[in-house]
Design an enzyme around this catalytic site. Structure first.
Site, short mmCIF file in Angstrom:
data_model
loop_
_atom_site.label_atom_id
_atom_site.label_comp_id
_atom_site.label_asym_id
_atom_site.label_seq_id
_atom_site.Cartn_x
_atom_site.Cartn_y
_atom_site.Cartn_z
N CYS A 24 0.84 -1.20 0.00
CA CYS A 24 0.00 0.00 0.00
C CYS A 24 0.87 1.24 0.00
O CYS A 24 2.08 1.16 0.07
CB CYS A 24 -0.90 0.01 1.23
SG CYS A 24 0.07 0.01 2.73
N CYS A 27 3.41 1.66 2.68
CA CYS A 27 4.66 0.91 2.50
C CYS A 27 5.62 1.75 1.69
O CYS A 27 6.81 1.84 2.01
CB CYS A 27 4.41 -0.39 1.74
SG CYS A 27 3.16 -1.44 2.44
N ASP A 545 -9.32 21.23 -22.38
CA ASP A 545 -8.72 21.47 -23.68
C ASP A 545 -9.85 21.99 -24.58
O ASP A 545 -11.00 21.57 -24.42
CB ASP A 545 -8.17 20.14 -24.19
CG ASP A 545 -7.42 20.30 -25.48
OD1 ASP A 545 -6.53 21.15 -25.52
OD2 ASP A 545 -7.71 19.57 -26.44
N1 LIG Z 1 -1.54 20.78 -39.21
C1 LIG Z 1 -1.67 22.08 -38.97
N2 LIG Z 1 -1.94 22.92 -39.97
C2 LIG Z 1 -2.10 24.22 -39.76
N3 LIG Z 1 -1.99 24.79 -38.57
C3 LIG Z 1 -1.72 24.03 -37.52
C4 LIG Z 1 -1.55 22.62 -37.66
N4 LIG Z 1 -1.29 22.12 -36.45
C5 LIG Z 1 -1.33 23.16 -35.58
N5 LIG Z 1 -1.57 24.30 -36.23
C6 LIG Z 1 -1.66 25.64 -35.67
O1 LIG Z 1 -1.21 25.61 -34.35
C7 LIG Z 1 -2.27 25.98 -33.47
C8 LIG Z 1 -2.16 25.21 -32.20
O2 LIG Z 1 -2.35 23.85 -32.44
P1 LIG Z 1 -2.55 22.85 -31.28
O3 LIG Z 1 -2.61 21.50 -31.87
O4 LIG Z 1 -1.56 23.11 -30.23
O5 LIG Z 1 -3.91 23.29 -30.64
P2 LIG Z 1 -5.40 23.20 -31.18
O6 LIG Z 1 -5.64 21.87 -31.77
O7 LIG Z 1 -5.70 24.38 -32.01
O8 LIG Z 1 -6.26 23.42 -29.90
P3 LIG Z 1 -6.33 22.66 -28.52
O9 LIG Z 1 -5.10 23.05 -27.82
O10 LIG Z 1 -7.54 23.26 -27.94
O11 LIG Z 1 -6.46 21.20 -28.77
C9 LIG Z 1 -3.52 25.71 -34.22
O12 LIG Z 1 -4.58 26.51 -33.77
C10 LIG Z 1 -3.09 26.10 -35.63
O13 LIG Z 1 -3.11 27.49 -35.76
#
Ligand SMILES: Nc1ncnc2c1ncn2[C@@H]1O[C@H](COP(=O)(O)OP(=O)(O)OP(=O)(O)O)[C@@H](O)[C@H]1O
Length: 897
Positions: A24, A27, A545
């Site tokens: 546990c 421990c 998120d």
């Molecule tokens: N494949 C991609 N093509 C174009 N832009 C991208 C791509 N991946 C990320 N980005 C850019 O980076 C930003 C941040 O991406 P990230 O994946 O961190 O967050 P998210 O998916 O927008 O949102 P969350 O954090 O809420 O999941 C996006 O909003 C976009 O502007």
């Protein structure tokens, strides 16, 4: 990068211990305390892996460490020692700026070492960096890309057998099950015959004794053994009570049978309420001894199984790795195997080098070794491709289902699957340093340090058990002092022990958990273990998120309104920039946009060019933004061109080379700020278009072609229907929701407004690697933080939340996130998180009530027993009664949620 207890001073070493006998959290605390008492020692003990990782100075020997564990009452063996040189061997994965998702997904894109090429310069960068890396050697923290196979450059951690998590729990559960079944089969007739005089055949007492004795000795052996172990270290546990109760009841009954007259053939014995009424003849309590044992074995069995299951996540993860590897040795014509003689300046094998291959266990692989990977085979460890090209499937680590192309110079991740071509790979990280091991450690770290609900019972038992033993002795002495016969005094003492033995306690937690988690599963919530429940009680902040959690995570791109080609230099004729008024929600009112005349569904002109280029690179990414762009591009321009040298820059964007109409373009799509950092020229018109789109809550990404920003693509997501109500309910439960996103601040605020999260609780534009820091920061402010995410770019944050609070993985998330999370929301809806917290809290409440009922019978029964008003049989009955109440109470959870 922080290190995992790795010291850089000479003389210090990291010792891994396998610790046996911990059951546990207390421990763990005991072992940790004893180890940390040694001078200069820093120890971290893990219950799930039954191991300890100790950083010890040269002055402390392995024997000192083992001695400290022994003094805590457990045994240990050294499973490995590593020198803290080469910090990359033991880096803290969660401290890297690459989340689990990105680290795992570094198959061909940016890895922890960070591929830092500019947008317009991806070609050949891998190889060039590889050569540069070879010069830097492996000491380059986190990014051991390019570790040349020179003996002195390779960190050589001591061999360590792969941890076999929870194996002892399987054996323990199997052993308990065996004892339980046999004890149950024997206890039933013991009870029936003892209670019903009509069934008491000639010589029945001897038959009952013969059946009860194996139960009290062999069946109860785990309790006797644990009690003895505890007593040796001056500790009293529940086992002490159980063991003493069983021994006393059995010992007394044997005495009664042999010397007390109860063994007289033809004698019958009825159940008697009070010891005094048993008259001249000694009474037997075999049924009490047998049932106390059986009940408690059942509880322990349930517990051992639950414990084993809590290690499932880690086991699944570590079993992902390859077991064997084909090691390739290159020999130069002069017979040398030195890297300088067999590899060229680029790090590729020289044409004249002779190859030999041998199969070996993965454990034998060292950083710098070369190994080959055939199609369909798992990549043995993290490394850099030095020959061949292929596509690698990393879905088991990242959830990213599209295999990623890899070629010479690209990093590959251990445990991912090589799908097509043959590869020759140079190992850069082995053993503890691999991405897989790091994720494993992250999961372990997330699982460690939690307060199991059983601790309450343990805490009570710390006081309860010695008190009861004292009372039993006092009762015995008191009765003797008052001039009662020895039998009565002894029996009263035994009755105190038996009634006090909290049998229902063994059921209090497992039954509530079973029913509670079953109900939760019905409602689409998977709760990992008992410790999770405790965490929900204190939860006061929940980090949500944005994409995929509060919103649907299914983005769309409306080509007609949301694509603005501002400048098309070099990619067709320039188009005018006309952007709709984004503040208007009525799209039909937009009078002008760049594509009024564009024939749909198949576009032509600059927009089509922009879409084709953006779609081509985004096609290779799984990001919701990427999918929206790729789908829309395919719908509007048809077949997309091929992309080469694709790179995914997590949380930033994507890049690659696309050939269109005979010209090769360096294309990147991503955050405007990232592109600007990469030296892309961003005209004002683009900035304005981005601003305009963002004001409407869209995620605006910019397309850069050959180093110049040419278009803005605004993708939109919809807020899940249930999000607003769920956030309201969270608030009602006293939990403050915080929105966390990598997206732009305006899009974030837009969503926050829609669901009712105030501006001060919005954290936008957070890079995937920094999400964890947001959770850490909230934790350091004294909050108990939960985090809901899908693990796509927030696995590290989820794991961090799990260290002191709770990680909730959305069902649509990655496997690793699901395994790492405390709670998995199968139903991808925020109100599932509400249900999860509610059920967990209810289950915890029921467990506490159960513990109360388990104890109250004892507490009330003890004075009665001490006064001689209860015989051990009645005490047994009372115990059974408390068990029934506990089980019935647990069943109330069937309607929870
Ligand atoms: N494949 C991609 N093509 C174009 N832009 C991208 C791509 N991946 C990320 N980005 C850019 O980076 C930003 C941040 O991406 P990230 O994946 O961190 O967050 P998210 O998916 O927008 O949102 P969350 O954090 O809420 O999941 C996006 O909003 C976009 O502007």
């Amino acid at each position: 990068m922080a290190s995992f207890g790795v010291a850089d001073a000479t003389g210090e070493r990291v010792v891994d211990l396998s610790v046996q006998g911990m059951t546990c959290a207390s421990c763990v605390a005991r072992v940790e305390k004893k180890l940390n008492k040694l001078d200069g020692v820093d120890a971290s003990v893990n219950l799930a892996t039954e191991s300890a990782r100790v950083t010890a100075p040269a002055s402390v020997s392995d024997d000192d460490l083992l001695g400290a564990v022994a003094r805590a009452g457990y045994s240990a063996t050294v499973t490995g020692t590593s020198q803290p040189e080469g910090a990359d061997v033991l880096v803290d994965p969660t401290a890297s700026d690459t989340s689990a998702g990105s680290a795992a997904g570094s198959g061909s894109s940016e890895g922890p070492g960070g591929r830092t090429e500019g947008v317009a310069g991806t070609a050949g960068a891998g190889t060039a960096q590889s050569a540069a890396g070879a010069e830097r050697g492996t000491s380059e923290a986190g990014g051991s890309r390019g570790a040349a196979p020179r003996a002195e450059a390779a960190p050589t951690p001591a061999r360590k057998p792969a941890p076999r998590i929870g194996e002892s729990q399987i054996a323990r559960a199997a052993d308990l099950k065996h004892r339980l079944i046999v004890s149950l089969i024997l206890s039933v007739p013991v009870m029936v015959i003892s209670m019903a005089p009509a069934l008491q055949f000639y010589g029945w007492q001897w038959a009952v004794a013969a059946m009860a004795l194996p139960v009290a000795t062999w069946g109860a052996w785990p309790f006797h053994k644990a009690a003895w172990g505890a007593i040796k270290h001056g500790a009293f546990t529940m086992d002490t009570l159980v063991s003493m109760g069983v021994i006393a009841a059995t010992g007394w009954s044997l005495w009664a049978l042999i010397w007390g007259g109860a063994g007289e053939l033809g004698m019958r014995m009825s159940m008697e309420l009070m010891p005094r009424s048993s008259g001249h003849m000694a009474h037997m309590y075999f049924e009490s001894a047998a049932w106390v044992t059986t009940f408690l074995l059942a509880g322990r069995f349930a517990e051992a199984r639950a414990k084993y299951r809590s290690g499932d996540a880690l086991r699944a993860l570590l079993e992902l790795g390859a077991k064997e590897v084909t090691v390739v040795t290159l020999t130069s014509p002069s017979g040398s195997t030195d890297a300088v003689d067999v590899l060229d300046d680029e790090g590729a094998p020289r044409a004249d080098a002779v190859r030999s291959e041998r199969r070996a266990p993965v454990d034998e692989l060292r950083a710098g070794d070369l190994f080959s990977v055939r199609p369909g085979e798992k990549i043995a460890t993290d490394g850099v491709v030095i020959e061949g090209s292929s596509a690698v499937d990393a879905s088991m680590l990242t959830g990213e289902s599209v295999p990623v192309d890899v070629a010479v110079g690209d990093e590959v991740t251990g445990a991912t699957v090589n799908t097509s071509g043959s590869l020759l790979v140079r190992a850069t990280r082995v053993g503890e340093g691999t991405t897989l091991a790091r994720i494993g450690k992250m999961v372990t770290a997330a699982q460690a340090g939690k307060a199991p609900v059983q601790r309450l019972a343990d805490r009570i038992s710390g006081v309860f058990v010695p008190t009861v033993i004292g009372l039993a002795v006092l009762t015995f002495l008191g009765w003797l002092a008052l001039g009662h016969p020895l039998q009565h005094a002894f029996m009263a003492g035994v009755a105190v022990l038996v009634i006090a033995c909290p049998c229902a306690l063994g059921l209090a937690t497992p039954t509530a958990l079973l029913v509670g988690s079953g109900r939760a599963a019905q409602l689409g919530v998977v709760i990992k273990g008992p410790e999770v429940l405790e965490s929900t009680r204190a939860l006061d902040t929940i980090v949500l998120d944005k994409t995929g959690t509060i919103t649907e995570g299914r983005m769309s791109l409306d080509v007609e309104h949301d694509v603005a080609v501002v400048e098309a230099a070099g990619v067709g004729s320039p188009a005018s920039a006309t952007i709709r008024d984004p503040r208007s929600s009525d799209r039909s009112r937009q009078a002008h946009h760049a594509f009024d005349e564009a024939p749909n569904p198949v576009l032509s002109g600059p927009t089509a060019t922009a879409l084709a280029l953006a779609g081509a690179v985004e096609h290779a990414s799984e990001h919701p933004v990427a999918q929206a762009i790729a789908v829309s591009a395919r719908d509007n321009v048809g077949e997309l061109p091929q992309v080469a040298d694709f790179s995914n820059h997590e949380g930033r964007g994507v890049s690659g080379r696309v050939e269109l109409d005979g010209t090769v373009h360096e294309v990147a799509v991503g955050r405007p700020t990232w592109l600007a950092e990469q030296g892309v020229s961003v005209p004002d018109a683009i900035t304005t278009a981005v601003d305009d789109a963002q004001v409407t809550g869209a995620t605006a990404v910019v397309l850069a072609v050959d180093g110049a920003a040419t278009a803005v693509l605004a993708v939109r997501d919809t807020v899940r229907e249930s999000s607003k109500a769920a956030i309201g309910q969270l608030r009602e439960m006293g939990i403050r929701p915080v929105l966390l996103t990598g997206d732009n601040a305006r899009a974030a605020q837009h969503v926050a407004d829609e669901v009712g999260i105030p501006a001060q609780d919005v954290r936008a534009e957070v890079l995937p690697g920094d999400k964890r820091d947001v959770v850490t920061e909230l934790q350091s402010q004294g909050h108990d933080v939960g985090m809901v995410g899908d693990g796509v770019n927030d696995a590290a944050a989820l794991a961090q939340a799990g260290t002191q609070g709770l990680g909730f993985a959305m069902g649509s998330g990655t496997d690793v996130a699901i395994e790492a999370a405390d709670i998995t929301l199968v139903r991808a809806d925020l109100d599932a998180a509400v249900t999860a917290i509610r059920i967990s809290r209810q289950t915890l409440r029921i467990i506490k009530q159960n513990l109360f009922w388990a104890f109250i019978y004892n507490v009330l029964g003890i004075p009665l027993a001490a006064l001689g008003l209860l015989n051990p049989m009645i005490a047994g009955g009372a115990m059974a009664c408390s068990s029934v109440i506990v089980v019935t109470n647990s069943l109330r959870l069937r309607r929870a949620g």
